[in-house]
Design an enzyme around this catalytic site. Structure first.
Site: not given
Length: 207
Positions: A60, A160
């Site tokens: 992602h 992230h």
């Protein structure tokens, strides 16, 4: 012997479930009815892979990262600790409590997503020190009760990226409103979608 108690911590998926702004909404309909087929009802669904309660695969946010079908499943079948961090605007490793023995998943209860039928305007910032703390404490999975571990407007995605550097994994959109702090067993398995960067999950805690 089966589990004594099961607690569902997934959002319900329907056309009322809010999608990330600009992303594909969820929809489900019967494409074939029992009357039409003569035997069965058949449904059709369309959705973003990041709607409701879902996992982020490293792909992602990293072109070279693992895809959903490559994820180690034991990450999503683990001993998890729920920590109440509600009321914080920013959450860092110094706000985290000592872990129970054998815990490999950390679930943060912020209570920031008040109405699950509306996309929240804001949620706490998760400091990237959490990723290093997780690595030091052998915690592999971080679950949060908001849409993302980074702010909606972030393009750099510091949390992230920190999770990726430390090879930690992410579960977003869990529902912990009525879950007490403590240690549970967690099951939050992604669908085996080849090549995908994320997947909705049916997440549960059990004791």
């Amino acid at each position: 012997m089966g589990p004594k108690k099961i607690i569902g911590i997934s959002m319900e998926l329907s056309d009322m479930t809010p999608e990330w702004p600009g992303d594909a909404p969820f929809s489900y309909e019967l494409s074939v009815t029992k009357q039409q087929s003569g035997s069965v009802n058949i449904g059709k669904l369309q959705t973003s892979t990041h709607i409701g309660t879902h996992v982020d695969a490293p792909f992602h946010y990293d072109e070279q990262g693992l895809k959903v079908h490559e994820l180690p499943l034991d990450i999503y079948l683990s001993k998890a600790q729920v920590m109440d961090v509600s009321g914080f605007d920013k959450i860092s490793s110094s706000d985290l409590e000592p872990l129970g023995e054998g815990v490999t998943a950390l679930l943060l209860k912020t209570l920031a997503w008040k109405d699950r039928y509306e996309f929240p305007g804001k949620w706490p910032v998760f400091d990237d020190s959490i990723a290093e703390w997780m690595a030091d404490n052998k915690v592999r999975l971080l679950g949060v009760d908001v849409p993302s571990v980074d702010p909606e407007t972030s393009k750099e995605l510091p949390m992230h990226q920190a999770m990726n550097r430390h090879q930690r994994f992410i579960l977003e959109g869990i529902v912990l409103d009525d879950v007490a702090e403590g240690v549970y067993q967690l099951a939050a398995l992604p669908l085996k979608i080849k090549g995908a960067e994320g997947s909705p999950v049916r997440a549960i805690l059990y004791t």
